[in-house]
Write a protein that holds these residues in place. Sequence first.
Motif, mmCIF file in Angstrom:
data_model
loop_
_atom_site.group_PDB
_atom_site.id
_atom_site.type_symbol
_atom_site.label_atom_id
_atom_site.label_comp_id
_atom_site.label_asym_id
_atom_site.label_seq_id
_atom_site.Cartn_x
_atom_site.Cartn_y
_atom_site.Cartn_z
ATOM 1 N N LEU A 271 0.872 -1.156 0.000
ATOM 2 C CA LEU A 271 0.000 0.000 0.000
ATOM 3 C C LEU A 271 0.918 1.216 0.000
ATOM 4 O O LEU A 271 1.745 1.364 0.905
ATOM 5 N N GLU A 272 0.789 2.076 -1.002
ATOM 6 C CA GLU A 272 1.675 3.230 -1.163
ATOM 7 C C GLU A 272 0.993 4.488 -0.616
ATOM 8 O O GLU A 272 -0.204 4.692 -0.839
ATOM 9 N N HIS A 273 1.720 5.321 0.079
ATOM 10 C CA HIS A 273 1.269 6.602 0.690
ATOM 11 C C HIS A 273 0.382 6.355 1.924
ATOM 12 O O HIS A 273 0.829 6.572 3.020
ATOM 13 N N GLY A 274 -0.869 5.950 1.698
ATOM 14 C CA GLY A 274 -1.773 5.607 2.813
ATOM 15 C C GLY A 274 -1.964 6.724 3.821
ATOM 16 O O GLY A 274 -2.198 6.472 5.004
ATOM 17 N N THR A 275 -1.915 7.968 3.366
ATOM 18 C CA THR A 275 -1.840 9.116 4.287
ATOM 19 C C THR A 275 -3.049 9.297 5.193
ATOM 20 O O THR A 275 -2.932 9.894 6.248
ATOM 21 N N LEU A 276 -4.220 8.832 4.742
ATOM 22 C CA LEU A 276 -5.435 9.088 5.521
ATOM 23 C C LEU A 276 -6.070 7.782 6.022
ATOM 24 O O LEU A 276 -7.270 7.722 6.286
ATOM 25 N N MET A 277 -5.232 6.758 6.186
ATOM 26 C CA MET A 277 -5.758 5.470 6.641
ATOM 27 C C MET A 277 -6.266 5.574 8.078
ATOM 28 O O MET A 277 -5.683 6.280 8.889
ATOM 29 N N ASP A 278 -7.340 4.834 8.366
ATOM 30 C CA ASP A 278 -7.847 4.778 9.740
ATOM 31 C C ASP A 278 -7.290 3.516 10.433
ATOM 32 O O ASP A 278 -6.563 2.738 9.818
ATOM 33 N N PHE A 297 9.104 11.233 2.320
ATOM 34 C CA PHE A 297 9.867 12.346 1.743
ATOM 35 C C PHE A 297 9.152 12.986 0.550
ATOM 36 O O PHE A 297 9.371 14.155 0.251
ATOM 37 N N ALA A 298 8.251 12.213 -0.091
ATOM 38 C CA ALA A 298 7.498 12.776 -1.222
ATOM 39 C C ALA A 298 6.790 14.052 -0.796
ATOM 40 O O ALA A 298 6.798 15.058 -1.518
ATOM 41 N N PHE A 299 6.207 14.004 0.411
ATOM 42 C CA PHE A 299 5.401 15.139 0.846
ATOM 43 C C PHE A 299 6.275 16.332 1.233
ATOM 44 O O PHE A 299 5.895 17.474 1.024
ATOM 45 N N HIS A 300 7.484 16.031 1.738
ATOM 46 C CA HIS A 300 8.442 17.117 1.982
ATOM 47 C C HIS A 300 8.885 17.729 0.667
ATOM 48 O O HIS A 300 8.985 18.938 0.533
ATOM 49 N N GLY A 301 9.148 16.854 -0.300
ATOM 50 C CA GLY A 301 9.579 17.328 -1.621
ATOM 51 C C GLY A 301 8.517 18.187 -2.276
ATOM 52 O O GLY A 301 8.812 19.259 -2.819
ATOM 53 N N VAL A 302 7.269 17.740 -2.195
ATOM 54 C CA VAL A 302 6.174 18.491 -2.825
ATOM 55 C C VAL A 302 5.956 19.811 -2.081
ATOM 56 O O VAL A 302 5.676 20.844 -2.688
ATOM 57 N N LYS A 303 6.153 19.781 -0.755
ATOM 58 C CA LYS A 303 6.027 21.008 0.031
ATOM 59 C C LYS A 303 7.077 22.038 -0.401
ATOM 60 O O LYS A 303 6.801 23.231 -0.488
ATOM 61 N N MET A 336 2.221 0.069 15.667
ATOM 62 C CA MET A 336 1.416 -1.161 15.594
ATOM 63 C C MET A 336 2.189 -2.341 15.013
ATOM 64 O O MET A 336 1.716 -3.474 15.048
ATOM 65 N N GLY A 337 3.358 -2.042 14.419
ATOM 66 C CA GLY A 337 4.151 -3.121 13.833
ATOM 67 C C GLY A 337 3.725 -3.514 12.430
ATOM 68 O O GLY A 337 3.953 -4.639 11.987
ATOM 69 N N VAL A 338 3.080 -2.592 11.711
ATOM 70 C CA VAL A 338 2.790 -2.833 10.287
ATOM 71 C C VAL A 338 4.135 -2.923 9.561
ATOM 72 O O VAL A 338 5.059 -2.164 9.862
ATOM 73 N N ARG A 339 4.264 -3.868 8.636
ATOM 74 C CA ARG A 339 5.549 -4.057 7.952
ATOM 75 C C ARG A 339 5.841 -2.873 7.023
ATOM 76 O O ARG A 339 5.026 -2.533 6.158
ATOM 77 N N ILE A 340 7.013 -2.269 7.213
ATOM 78 C CA ILE A 340 7.369 -1.069 6.443
ATOM 79 C C ILE A 340 8.453 -1.403 5.422
ATOM 80 O O ILE A 340 9.484 -1.988 5.760
ATOM 81 N N ALA A 341 8.215 -1.011 4.173
ATOM 82 C CA ALA A 341 9.261 -1.079 3.155
ATOM 83 C C ALA A 341 9.541 0.341 2.675
ATOM 84 O O ALA A 341 8.643 1.182 2.603
ATOM 85 N N PHE A 342 10.809 0.584 2.375
ATOM 86 C CA PHE A 342 11.287 1.926 2.042
ATOM 87 C C PHE A 342 10.874 2.317 0.621
ATOM 88 O O PHE A 342 11.100 1.569 -0.329
ATOM 89 N N GLY A 343 10.272 3.492 0.485
ATOM 90 C CA GLY A 343 9.924 4.006 -0.846
ATOM 91 C C GLY A 343 9.709 5.495 -0.765
ATOM 92 O O GLY A 343 9.252 5.998 0.275
ATOM 93 N N THR A 344 10.043 6.213 -1.822
ATOM 94 C CA THR A 344 10.080 7.676 -1.708
ATOM 95 C C THR A 344 9.147 8.436 -2.647
ATOM 96 O O THR A 344 8.818 9.576 -2.373
ATOM 97 N N ARG A 353 17.735 12.214 -4.166
ATOM 98 C CA ARG A 353 17.519 12.596 -2.766
ATOM 99 C C ARG A 353 16.830 11.476 -1.979
ATOM 100 O O ARG A 353 16.377 11.699 -0.839
ATOM 101 N N ASN A 354 16.753 10.294 -2.559
ATOM 102 C CA ASN A 354 16.005 9.170 -1.965
ATOM 103 C C ASN A 354 16.344 8.917 -0.495
ATOM 104 O O ASN A 354 15.462 8.612 0.301
ATOM 105 N N ALA A 355 17.646 9.042 -0.147
ATOM 106 C CA ALA A 355 18.063 8.676 1.215
ATOM 107 C C ALA A 355 17.507 9.605 2.285
ATOM 108 O O ALA A 355 17.573 9.289 3.478
ATOM 109 N N GLU A 356 16.957 10.741 1.872
ATOM 110 C CA GLU A 356 16.389 11.655 2.872
ATOM 111 C C GLU A 356 15.158 11.049 3.555
ATOM 112 O O GLU A 356 14.721 11.527 4.596
ATOM 113 N N GLU A 357 14.617 9.983 2.973
ATOM 114 C CA GLU A 357 13.482 9.273 3.589
ATOM 115 C C GLU A 357 13.870 8.629 4.932
ATOM 116 O O GLU A 357 13.058 8.566 5.853
#
Length: 440
Positions: A271-278, A297-303, A336-344, A353-357
């Motif tokens: 699931l990518e972004h998921g910014t408004l998940m409940d 970092f996408a949201f920092h970049g867009v900001k 909560m321990g949801v499995r996180i994979a790195f993506g920017t 600038r990927n590593a800024e994530e």
Amino acid sequence: MRRALLLGSLLLSLSSLAAEPTEVQVLKAARLFDAKTGKVFTPGVVVVAEGKVVGVGPKAPIPEGAKVVELGDATLLPGFMDAHTHLTVEPGPDWRKDVIDSFQRTIPEQTLDTLPWARVTLMAGFTTVRNLGAEDFIDVGLRNAIARGIVVGPRILAASSSLSSTGGHCDYGNSWRKGLLAHDASPGVADGPDALRARVRETLKYGADLIKVCATGGVMSFNAEVDAPQFTQAELDAVVDEAHAHRRKVAAHAHGAEGAKRAIRAGVDSLEHGTLMDDEALELMKRKGTWYVPTAFAFHGVKELADKGNLPPDNVLKLKAVDVRREQVLRKAIAMGVRIAFGTDAGVFVHGRNAEEFALLVQAGLPPAEALRAATVNAAELLGVSDKLGTLEPGKLADVVAVPGNPLQDIRATQKVFFVMKEGVIHRHDTAPPSPAPAR
Ligand SMILES: [Zn+2]
């Protein structure tokens, strides 16, 4: 400065390519990050032959005549992986010009434009990326050219065209409704389960490695609400069922909770972004083992684009809409321990600038070792390449990067990669001592 550096690394990669393929190389540094356990070992030693790791650790047998590469007070890590990039686009200094240009540049021109972006991504330490959305199979061509060694860049798993509903977030043609030029529906557009199954088959037929589907609106399009679901449950079920039948993974773009839950229930792999998940969405992910790729970092970049006045007003509003809960959701997912994979989402900001994530993940509560694992073992598992990549172990491909100092003590060391090896070929090795954190 950058040009000189790129030229230097070009010369280096040429000389490395010229080396005997049977030559044994020994990488030595003060430390080694073991992605399997999340621990740092001292000293760091990796023995490489024929593009693969053949030994790890100070006790690894070193054949006579091996070439030793001394990297000093540094940490060796597996090559980083970014599970969410767009190597075929990059924002320029004027969004209006970007929009018009996007309709005027031919496919060959767009393809050639990707070459420096691919190079700078590899030089930043990212030896493997998943490209989630590109028109005209440009990412498939770029992937093949890199694999054949005619272009320098990361190994790519390509999704090619994102699947979208008509007028949805990833229907790029229909989304430009501001009186500018508009092309027909994007090639990934389809409505209804059967039409979507056909799109999946077609996308795979022309060389995609996986499927990307846009389950809700998004920030960077001009149409629809950012959180609105854009596919029915039956449509998403069909996409995942068809892709999985072909043994291919599915990545779902989603912001709103309803669209995210439909995608998770359908069985998407990430699931990518998921910014408004409940909470229900996060619990569902945890239960099903769905990977979360937060692209913080996408949201920092867009900001940053917005602050420079380089984001259309409609998109500024959408950015604000997702920013309300974004950090909270990430913090909660980690707790909560949801499995996180790195993506920017690199490509909505400039490449390299990927590593800024990493620092943003740590800031949201992920321990530094887990942030490093997100970009190595975890990403490898999500991408389905754990047999070849993700850790430094004998038998795996020799993708190795080095950062100054100890990244467990300062995660921003990941932004100072000064050595990059991909499949045994050294693409970057800065001999000058690494400078303090670049203020970019
Ligand atoms: Zn994206």
